[in-house]
Design an enzyme around this catalytic site. Structure first.
Site, PDB file in Angstrom:
ATOM      1  N   GLU A 177     -15.450 -59.509  21.552  1.00 58.19           N
ATOM      2  CA  GLU A 177     -14.866 -59.214  20.403  1.00 58.19           C
ATOM      3  C   GLU A 177     -14.669 -57.453  20.682  1.00 58.19           C
ATOM      4  OE1 GLU A 177     -19.306 -59.844  18.285  1.00 58.19           O
ATOM      5  OE2 GLU A 177     -18.954 -57.776  18.726  1.00 58.19           O
ATOM      6  N   CYS A 180     -11.910 -50.509  23.125  1.00 56.47           N
ATOM      7  CA  CYS A 180     -12.337 -51.804  24.163  1.00 56.47           C
ATOM      8  C   CYS A 180     -12.151 -53.025  24.141  1.00 56.47           C
ATOM      9  CB  CYS A 180     -13.457 -51.287  24.267  1.00 56.47           C
ATOM     10  SG  CYS A 180     -14.993 -52.262  25.102  1.00 56.47           S
ATOM     11  N   CYS A 228     -19.956 -64.063  31.370  1.00 55.94           N
ATOM     12  CA  CYS A 228     -19.708 -62.996  32.331  1.00 55.94           C
ATOM     13  C   CYS A 228     -21.385 -63.925  33.503  1.00 55.94           C
ATOM     14  CB  CYS A 228     -20.282 -61.499  32.123  1.00 55.94           C
ATOM     15  SG  CYS A 228     -19.644 -60.308  33.857  1.00 55.94           S
ATOM     16  N   CYS A 251     -26.051 -58.528  35.418  1.00 57.25           N
ATOM     17  CA  CYS A 251     -26.855 -57.820  35.415  1.00 57.25           C
ATOM     18  C   CYS A 251     -28.137 -57.889  34.514  1.00 57.25           C
ATOM     19  CB  CYS A 251     -25.757 -56.681  35.522  1.00 57.25           C
ATOM     20  SG  CYS A 251     -23.868 -56.607  36.363  1.00 57.25           S
ATOM     21  N   CYS A 283     -27.538 -56.312  30.747  1.00 57.53           N
ATOM     22  CA  CYS A 283     -27.172 -56.556  30.082  1.00 57.53           C
ATOM     23  C   CYS A 283     -26.142 -57.908  29.422  1.00 57.53           C
ATOM     24  CB  CYS A 283     -25.046 -56.262  31.098  1.00 57.53           C
ATOM     25  SG  CYS A 283     -23.483 -57.001  30.074  1.00 57.53           S
ATOM     26  N   CYS A 329     -21.923 -49.606  22.258  1.00 56.52           N
ATOM     27  CA  CYS A 329     -22.400 -50.313  23.623  1.00 56.52           C
ATOM     28  C   CYS A 329     -23.577 -51.237  24.090  1.00 56.52           C
ATOM     29  CB  CYS A 329     -22.871 -49.219  24.993  1.00 56.52           C
ATOM     30  SG  CYS A 329     -21.421 -48.372  25.316  1.00 56.52           S
TER      31      CYS A 329
END
Ligand code: SAH
Ligand code: SF4
Length: 379
Positions: free
Chosen positions: A96, A109, A116, A120, A123, A346
């Site tokens: 996105e 952004c 990933c 983390c 996340c 976020c």
């Protein structure tokens, strides 16, 4: 007879690579400038529209080359003007891109990887595991798509998209070459002409790549810190076990000090999680830790997602934390939530990622989204 001649995708080629491409097909170098302008200033995706190229060259180009952006799966506009695109990349996964308009500026952004690998704990992208690196064309393609959609005219380039942050999905320093090429195109006058101060790479701290970064670019740097000591950061950002604070902070400072413009500073991103890293003693430790680091601090209230037990801090805790840092002289801002009605804030972004690492099998099994499309992810 081969029908599968691989065409060169010109969208991700930097000025140097575009010149090399034209030389390689027996054409003059100056064609690179013309074609770059068509692609990035005029957002043209078809050689037929490149009217200052002769017909023969246009035909030749369509035989050997293409201008291919990721496929747009959806585009949504929030009440507050925030826009979100879901795009499909070569692997079949979706990532996105979000555009956030503010008074006097517009921030795009963008994502650098599908998924990933760094896991983390706060996340949701990390929970999805790693799927693939985006190509340079797929990284810059997000800017191209957004600029096209925002209907920039050539004369207005940079007015709608004034800033680009690599804070979408993925760890940009683990897709180094493609990200550097794409950032160079963002800054090149033949690309989007955005100033180096307004292109920001955000990293969780891949130290060797940080050292290499300073040799090839001078973009702004954001560090995802999230904790004031190694014990806590080890839990939140597992990469910290490999590159702990005592090597990470000097590497970041080294990057900033290596820039020709000495007034620049690092943006420290600190996601505040209720009861985990939002207490006065954490702020006090942070104040000590960053004493010699030229920085400003951006506090991000944690955005919850399914399968995370973490909670958003109270407004009181958030403002108390900010005040404590400010009283010690740190320039400290709180990131405002934008576009939450289209799930663009976020920690709210959705991707559709196949986890090739299979690390997150449990997470994937438990996903219950109705259209089988959305797994909450973070920016
Ligand atoms: N991998 C890079 C860039 C992408 S993540 C990095 O880690 O810096 C960019 C930012 O998204 C991180 O700094 C993190 O603070 C933020 N983020 C991730 N998950 C979040 C969540 N659930 N709530 C709020 N912010 C989150
Ligand atoms: Fe990866 Fe950044 Fe998410 Fe960590 S915060 S898992 S590095 S995208």
């Amino acid at each position: 007879m081969s029908e599968t001649l691989q065409k060169t995708n010109l969208l991700g080629l930097t000025r140097e690579k575009m010149e090399a491409f034209f030389l390689s097909i027996g054409e003059k170098k100056f064609r690179a400038e013309q074609v770059l302008k068509w692609i990035h200033h005029n957002r043209v995706g078809d050689f037929e529209q490149m009217t200052n190229l002769g017909k023969a060259l246009r035909e030749k180009l369509s035989q050997v080359a293409e201008i291919r952006a990721p496929e747009i799966v959806s585009e949504n506009i929030s009440k507050d003007g925030t826009r979100k695109w879901v795009v499909r990349v070569t692997s079949g996964s979706c990532v996105e891109t979000v555009f956030i308009p503010e008074e006097g500026r517009g921030t795009l952004c963008i994502s650098s990887q599908a998924g990933c690998a760094l896991d983390c704990s706060f996340c949701s992208t990390g929970k999805q595991g790693f799927d693939s690196d985006l190509s340079a064309a797929e990284v810059i393609g997000q800017v191209w798509i957004a600029a096209r959609s925002l209907n920039n005219q050539p004369a207005k380039i940079g007015r709608s998209i004034t800033n680009v942050v690599m804070m979408g999905m993925g760890e940009p320093l683990l897709n180094f070459d493609n990200v550097v090429d794409a950032m160079n195109l963002m800054m090149d006058d033949l690309g989007y002409g955005i100033s180096k101060r307004r292109v920001t790479l955000s990293t969780s701290g891949v130290v060797p790549a940080l050292q290499k970064l300073g040799q090839v670019t001078d973009v702004s740097l954001a560090l995802s810190l999230h904790a004031p000591n190694n014990a806590l950061r080890d839990q939140l950002v597992p990469l910290n076990k490999k590159y702990p604070l005592e090597v990470l902070l000097p590497a970041c400072t080294g990057y900033i000090q290596g820039l020709s413009d000495k007034s620049r500073s690092i943006t420290i991103e600190y996601t505040l999680i209720h009861g985990v890293n939002d207490q006065p003693q954490h702020a006090a430790e942070l104040i000590e830790l960053l004493r010699d680091v030229p920085c400003k601090i951006n506090l991000i209230p944690f955005n919850p997602f399914s399968l995370s037990d973490y909670k958003r801090p109270s407004n009181n805790a958030l403002h108390r934390f900010q005040r404590q840092l400010q009283e010690s002289g740190y320039n400290t801002t709180i990131r405002r939530t934008r576009g939450d009605d289209i799930e663009a804030a976020c920690g709210q972004l959705a991707g559709e990622v196949q986890d090739r690492t299979r690390r997150s099998a449990r997470y994937q099994q438990k996903r219950v989204e109705p259209d089988n499309q959305i797994a909450v992810r973070s920016i």
